[in-house]
Design a protein around this motif. Structure first.
Motif, PDB file in Angstrom:
ATOM      1  N   SER A 101       0.806  -1.222   0.000  1.00  0.00           N
ATOM      2  CA  SER A 101       0.000   0.000   0.000  1.00  0.00           C
ATOM      3  C   SER A 101       0.835   1.266   0.000  1.00  0.00           C
ATOM      4  O   SER A 101       0.308   2.367  -0.159  1.00  0.00           O
ATOM      5  CB  SER A 101      -0.904   0.026   1.239  1.00  0.00           C
ATOM      6  OG  SER A 101      -0.106   0.093   2.423  1.00  0.00           O
ATOM      7  N   GLY A 102       2.116   1.124   0.166  1.00  0.00           N
ATOM      8  CA  GLY A 102       2.950   2.313   0.305  1.00  0.00           C
ATOM      9  C   GLY A 102       3.137   2.703   1.760  1.00  0.00           C
ATOM     10  O   GLY A 102       3.898   3.629   2.069  1.00  0.00           O
ATOM     11  N   ILE A 103       2.406   2.058   2.668  1.00  0.00           N
ATOM     12  CA  ILE A 103       2.538   2.294   4.115  1.00  0.00           C
ATOM     13  C   ILE A 103       3.199   1.069   4.701  1.00  0.00           C
ATOM     14  O   ILE A 103       2.741  -0.068   4.488  1.00  0.00           O
ATOM     15  CB  ILE A 103       1.165   2.537   4.775  1.00  0.00           C
ATOM     16  CG1 ILE A 103       0.512   3.785   4.170  1.00  0.00           C
ATOM     17  CG2 ILE A 103       1.292   2.687   6.285  1.00  0.00           C
ATOM     18  CD1 ILE A 103      -0.910   4.004   4.628  1.00  0.00           C
ATOM     19  N   ASN A 104       4.253   1.244   5.424  1.00  0.00           N
ATOM     20  CA  ASN A 104       5.013   0.136   5.974  1.00  0.00           C
ATOM     21  C   ASN A 104       4.133  -0.682   6.919  1.00  0.00           C
ATOM     22  O   ASN A 104       3.587  -0.165   7.885  1.00  0.00           O
ATOM     23  CB  ASN A 104       6.234   0.670   6.721  1.00  0.00           C
ATOM     24  CG  ASN A 104       7.166  -0.461   7.153  1.00  0.00           C
ATOM     25  OD1 ASN A 104       7.160  -1.542   6.553  1.00  0.00           O
ATOM     26  ND2 ASN A 104       7.945  -0.220   8.201  1.00  0.00           N
ATOM     27  N   GLY A 105       3.980  -1.986   6.634  1.00  0.00           N
ATOM     28  CA  GLY A 105       3.206  -2.883   7.488  1.00  0.00           C
ATOM     29  C   GLY A 105       1.762  -3.018   7.069  1.00  0.00           C
ATOM     30  O   GLY A 105       1.014  -3.774   7.700  1.00  0.00           O
ATOM     31  N   LEU A 106       1.291  -2.289   6.034  1.00  0.00           N
ATOM     32  CA  LEU A 106      -0.113  -2.353   5.599  1.00  0.00           C
ATOM     33  C   LEU A 106      -0.154  -2.851   4.161  1.00  0.00           C
ATOM     34  O   LEU A 106       0.407  -2.231   3.260  1.00  0.00           O
ATOM     35  CB  LEU A 106      -0.779  -0.974   5.689  1.00  0.00           C
ATOM     36  CG  LEU A 106      -2.222  -0.898   5.167  1.00  0.00           C
ATOM     37  CD1 LEU A 106      -3.135  -1.807   5.987  1.00  0.00           C
ATOM     38  CD2 LEU A 106      -2.711   0.543   5.194  1.00  0.00           C
ATOM     39  N   ASP A 107      -0.813  -4.031   3.960  1.00  0.00           N
ATOM     40  CA  ASP A 107      -0.989  -4.609   2.640  1.00  0.00           C
ATOM     41  C   ASP A 107      -2.475  -4.664   2.315  1.00  0.00           C
ATOM     42  O   ASP A 107      -3.336  -4.515   3.192  1.00  0.00           O
ATOM     43  CB  ASP A 107      -0.400  -6.025   2.583  1.00  0.00           C
ATOM     44  CG  ASP A 107       1.122  -6.006   2.798  1.00  0.00           C
ATOM     45  OD1 ASP A 107       1.738  -4.963   2.506  1.00  0.00           O
ATOM     46  OD2 ASP A 107       1.661  -7.019   3.288  1.00  0.00           O
ATOM     47  N   ILE A 108      -2.763  -4.936   1.001  1.00  0.00           N
ATOM     48  CA  ILE A 108      -4.153  -4.938   0.555  1.00  0.00           C
ATOM     49  C   ILE A 108      -4.345  -5.974  -0.524  1.00  0.00           C
ATOM     50  O   ILE A 108      -3.441  -6.238  -1.335  1.00  0.00           O
ATOM     51  CB  ILE A 108      -4.564  -3.539   0.040  1.00  0.00           C
ATOM     52  CG1 ILE A 108      -6.028  -3.550  -0.372  1.00  0.00           C
ATOM     53  CG2 ILE A 108      -3.668  -3.078  -1.085  1.00  0.00           C
ATOM     54  CD1 ILE A 108      -6.561  -2.168  -0.735  1.00  0.00           C
ATOM     55  N   ILE A 109      -5.532  -6.605  -0.487  1.00  0.00           N
ATOM     56  CA  ILE A 109      -6.007  -7.442  -1.596  1.00  0.00           C
ATOM     57  C   ILE A 109      -7.295  -6.789  -2.076  1.00  0.00           C
ATOM     58  O   ILE A 109      -8.283  -6.714  -1.345  1.00  0.00           O
ATOM     59  CB  ILE A 109      -6.276  -8.888  -1.140  1.00  0.00           C
ATOM     60  CG1 ILE A 109      -4.979  -9.540  -0.648  1.00  0.00           C
ATOM     61  CG2 ILE A 109      -6.880  -9.701  -2.272  1.00  0.00           C
ATOM     62  CD1 ILE A 109      -5.181 -10.950  -0.112  1.00  0.00           C
TER      63      ILE A 109
END
Length: 696
Positions: free
Chosen positions: A589-597
C-alpha cells in the motif's frame, strides 16, 4: 430520561430549535413595527362597599332578627355587573367621541375591560379592576393619544361615582317599598292583638288569683313541715331499730343460732308489699274520705301484712332457739313493731313529697291566665315600638332619596406627571415582547425538537447502538468533510485523527488481550456508513504501531480503499480463479506494514468465489501471516447473501453512521450477522457530531 440525554437531543436539533425561536421573535415584533403605540393612564376610586340597607332599618329589636335587603358579599359582584350593563360607559364613549376607524362609536363590549388583542387593534379602551379585597377600584384608560387616555380614566371614574350614587338610591327606594309594606302589616297585627286581649279577659274572667295563691301557699307550708317531721321520725326509728337488733344479737339465745334476717327473702317481700300498701293508703286519705270502700279495703290489707311480717320475723329469730325467755320475746316484738312503724313513716314521707310537688305545679299553673295577659301586653308593646321605629326609618329613607349620597371618592385622578410619553407606554414594550417571545419560541422550539426526536428512527449516540447490538463501542469518529482531506490519508481535523487513534488503540488492546479475533469483517447496515474509510485508517494506524495489517476489499460497490491508498494495479481477487495461492494477490500500500487485496470490478463474481474452499483455506493461511486482517464487506441490507464465510471469519466490527443508520436497518443487519454465526466484536460510530460540549 437523564438530563444529559435532554441536552444531547437539544444540541442535535439545535438549528431547528434556533430557527423556531428566531421565527417566533420576528413574528412577535412585526405588530410592534406595524401598529401605532398605545398609552395608559390610571385613576383610583375608593367606594364604601358596606351595605347601607341596615342603616335604613336601625333601632329594631334584635329579637325580631336582622332586617336586610342585600347581602354584603354580593355588593362587589352586583356593582361590577352594573358597570358592564349600565349606560354609564356608553355615555363615556359618546362624551369623548371614541370611534373606530370607520367612524362608528366603539361598542361597550370592546371598550370596557378589553382583551389585549382587541386593545391593540382598536387602540382604545378602559379597564376597571378591584384592588385585592380592598374597597378601591383602579381605572386604567388606554388610547393612542396619551391625553385622551387620561380623559378616559377620569371620565370613567366620574361615571362610576354617579353609578354608585344611583345604586344607593335604588337600594333606598327598595327599602322604602318594603318598610311601607311592613308598616301596613304591623297596623293590622296590632289591631288583631288588641281584639285578642279583650276577648280573653272577657272569657276567662281573670279574678281572685291572689286568694287562690294564698291558700296554696298555706297548704304548701303545712306539707313542708310535715315532710321535715316525718324525715326526723324516720331517722329516730332507724336508730331504735339498730339498737334493738344489737340487743337481740347480744342475747345467749341468738348467739347459739345462725339466724340472719337479711337472708330471708320472705321478710324482704313482705316489707315491699307493706310499703306499697301504706303508700296507697296515704294517697287515698288525701283524695278520699275514711269511709271510702277503697280506704277500708287497703286498711284491712295493711293489718294482714303487718301481722304476717311480725310473725315471719318472730319465726325467723326463734327457729333455732331451744329455750326462750320473756326478755328475748320482748326484743323480738319490739323489732317487728319498729320495722312496721318505719315502713309506715317512709310511705307517709313519699305521700307528702308527692303533695308538695303537686302544689308546686299548681302554683306554677295558677297565674297562667295573668301570664298570658302579660305576654299579650308585651307582644303588643313590641309591635308598637317597631311601628314607631319604622316610621322614623321611613323619614331617613326619604331624605336619602332626595340627597346625593354616593359614599365614593376619587382618591387619585389620572394626571400626566411626566413629559415623556414612553413612561405611559402600554404597547409596544420591547423588552416585554422580547422576553415573552423568547419564552414562547423556546417552548415551541423544545416541543418541536422532542417531536422530531420522537419520530426520528435513526441512531445517533453510542448507547443507542449499544442497546441494539448488545456490544461495546470501539470508538466514535466525528464527521469528516471533504475539505478536511489534504493528500491521501493526511487529515486536517485533529478531532478525527485523535478519535481514529483511540479506536485503533481499543482494537489493538482487545487484540493483545485475545478478546478480539485476528480476522475481522468490517460491516455496515447500509451504504455510505464509511466502513471502507474505517478499514484504511484503522489499518494505517495499526500498521504504524507495529502490527502487520492486511485489508481485503470485498466491497464491489465502492473503490474507496483503492483511492485512499492510491493503488491502480489491475490484479485482484478474480485472479484467484486461475491461481491457487492468494498470497500472489497481495499488494503493497505504500505504508510500511499495511498490505491490501483488492477487488477487480463489477465483473467479479463474489458469491461464486466466496463459496470456493480454496478461498477459505487461503484466508486461514493469511491469518498466520498477519497480526490482524480487515475484510471490507458489502452493506448487509444490500447483499445479505455475501456471508457464506461464517467458518472462515470469526468476528465482525459494525460501522454505524450516526444520524443516518435507522434502528430498523441496524436490527435487521444484527439479526443477519447473528444468523451466520459470526460474533459481533464491537462497533464504531462514524460521522458522529460531538454536540457541542459533549466529548466522548
Amino acid at each position: 430520561m437523564e438530563l444529559r440525554r435532554y441536552w444531547e437531543i437539544l444540541l442535535r436539533w439545535k438549528w431547528i430549535f434556533l430557527a423556531i425561536v428566531v421565527s417566533v421573535m420576528v413574528l412577535s415584533f412585526i405588530p410592534a413595527l406595524i401598529l401605532n403605540p398605545v398609552y395608559e393612564s390610571t385613576s383610583k376610586v375608593m367606594i364604601n362597599l358596606k351595605d347601607i340597607s341596615p342603616e335604613f332599618v336601625k333601632g329594631l329589636p334584635t329579637s325580631l332578627g336582622k332586617f336586610e335587603v342585600a347581602d354584603v358579599r354580593n355588593v362587589v359582584g352586583t356593582f361590577q355587573a352594573m358597570i358592564e350593563n349600565s349606560q354609564s360607559i356608553n355615555n363615556v364613549v359618546r362624551e369623548l367621541e371614541i370611534k373606530d376607524s370607520d367612524g362608528i362609536y366603539i361598542p361597550v363590549d370592546n371598550f370596557l375591560n378589553p382583551n389585549i388583542i382587541t386593545l391593540i387593534i382598536k387602540g382604545t379602551g378602559v379597564e376597571v379592576e378591584q384592588i385585592s379585597d380592598a374597597e378601591t377600584f383602579e381605572i386604567t384608560g388606554y388610547d393612542r393619544d396619551l391625553n385622551k387616555a387620561a380623559k378616559i380614566a377620569n371620565a370613567t371614574a366620574n361615571a362610576l361615582l354617579k353609578l354608585y350614587n344611583q345604586l344607593n338610591r335604588e337600594i333606598a327606594s327598595a327599602n322604602r317599598v318594603i318598610i311601607l309594606k311592613r308598616i301596613d302589616e304591623l297596623l293590622k297585627t296590632t289591631t288583631e292583638i288588641e281584639k285578642k286581649k279583650a276577648t280573653f279577659q272577657k272569657k276567662e274572667m281573670v279574678i281572685n288569683i291572689e286568694q287562690q295563691t294564698s291558700a296554696l301557699l298555706k297548704n304548701y307550708n303545712t306539707y313542708i313541715t310535715q315532710q321535715m317531721n316525718t324525715a326526723i321520725n324516720i331517722t329516730e326509728m332507724g336508730i331504735r331499730l339498730q339498737e334493738t337488733a344489737k340487743k337481740i344479737e347480744s342475747t345467749e339465745e341468738f348467739k347459739l343460732s345462725s339466724v340472719n334476717l337479711e337472708q330471708n327473702p320472705l321478710i324482704t317481700d313482705y316489707k315491699k308489699e307493706l310499703l306499697a300498701l301504706e303508700l296507697s293508703l296515704a294517697q287515698d286519705k288525701i283524695e278520699k274520705t275514711p269511709e271510702h270502700p277503697d280506704v277500708k279495703a287497703t286498711i284491712e290489707k295493711i293489718l294482714v301484712a303487718r301481722d304476717t311480717l311480725k310473725r315471719e320475723i318472730d319465726k325467723t329469730l326463734s327457729a333455732e332457739v331451744k329455750s326462750r325467755n320473756s326478755y328475748f320475746d320482748t326484743l323480738v316484738e319490739s323489732l317487728g313493731n319498729t320495722e312496721i312503724n318505719l315502713i309506715t313513716a317512709k310511705a307517709s314521707l313519699d305521700a307528702v313529697e308527692l303533695q308538695v310537688k303537686k302544689i308546686e305545679r299548681q302554683l306554677n299553673q295558677l297565674p297562667e291566665q295573668q301570664i298570658k295577659i302579660d305576654s299579650i301586653d308585651r307582644e303588643l308593646e313590641a309591635y308598637k315600638e317597631v311601628h314607631v321605629n319604622l316610621l322614623n326609618n321611613l323619614e331617613s329613607i326619604k331624605s336619602a332619596e332626595a340627597l346625593d349620597v354616593s359614599n365614593a371618592l376619587i382618591t387619585e385622578p389620572a394626571v400626566l406627571l411626566s413629559d415623556d410619553p414612553d413612561d405611559y407606554l402600554y404597547f409596544p414594550k420591547v423588552l416585554l415582547i422580547g422576553v415573552l417571545s423568547l419564552l414562547i419560541g423556546t417552548f415551541f422550539g423544545v416541543a418541536a425538537v422532542f417531536f422530531l426526536e420522537y419520530i426520528d428512527e435513526s441512531v445517533v449516540l453510542p448507547h443507542d447502538v449499544k442497546s441494539i447490538l448488545k456490544v461495546n463501542s470501539l470508538g466514535c469518529i466525528p464527521r469528516l468533510h471533504r475539505r478536511g482531506i489534504r493528500n491521501g490519508l493526511q487529515i486536517k481535523s485533529r478531532d478525527f485523527n485523535m478519535s481514529m487513534v483511540r479506536a485503533a488503540y481499543n482494537v489493538k488492546s482487545l487484540l493483545l488481550e485475545k478478546s478480539l479475533p485476528k480476522m475481522l469483517a468490517v460491516v455496515s447496515a447500509e451504504k455510505g456508513a464509511g466502513k471502507s474509510t474505517m478499514c484504511v485508517y484503522l489499518g494505517k494506524i495499526l500498521a504504524d504501531s507495529g502490527l502487520r495489517t492486511l485489508i481485503i476489499d470485498l466491497n464491489l460497490t465502492s473503490v474507496t480503499i483503492s483511492k485512499l491508498l492510491e493503488i491502480n494495479a489491475s490484479v485482484g481477487l478474480n485472479d484467484l480463479f486461475e491461481s491457487q495461492d492468494i498470497s500472489g494477490l497481495i499488494q503493497r500500500s505504500g505504508i510500511n506494514g499495511l498490505d491490501i487485496i483488492r477487488t477487480s470490478g463489477d465483473s467479479f463474481q463474489l458469491n461464486e468465489l466466496l463459496q470456493m474452499n480454496k478461498f477459505c483455506q487461503n484466508l486461514e493461511n493469511l491469518s498466520s501471516l498477519y497480526d490482524i486482517v480487515f475484510i471490507d464487506m458489502p452493506a448487509i441490507t444490500d447483499s445479505s447473501e455475501a456471508f457464506p464465510l461464517d467458518k472462515a471469519i470469526p468476528g465482525a466490527i459494525f460501522v454505524v453512521s450516526s444520524g443516518n443508520t435507522s434502528r430498523s436497518d441496524l436490527m435487521v443487519a444484527s439479526e443477519i450477522i447473528n444468523s451466520t454465526g459470526i460474533k459481533t466484536a464491537g462497533f464504531i460510530l462514524n460521522k458522529f457530531r460531538t454536540l457541542g460540549l459533549l466529548k466522548l
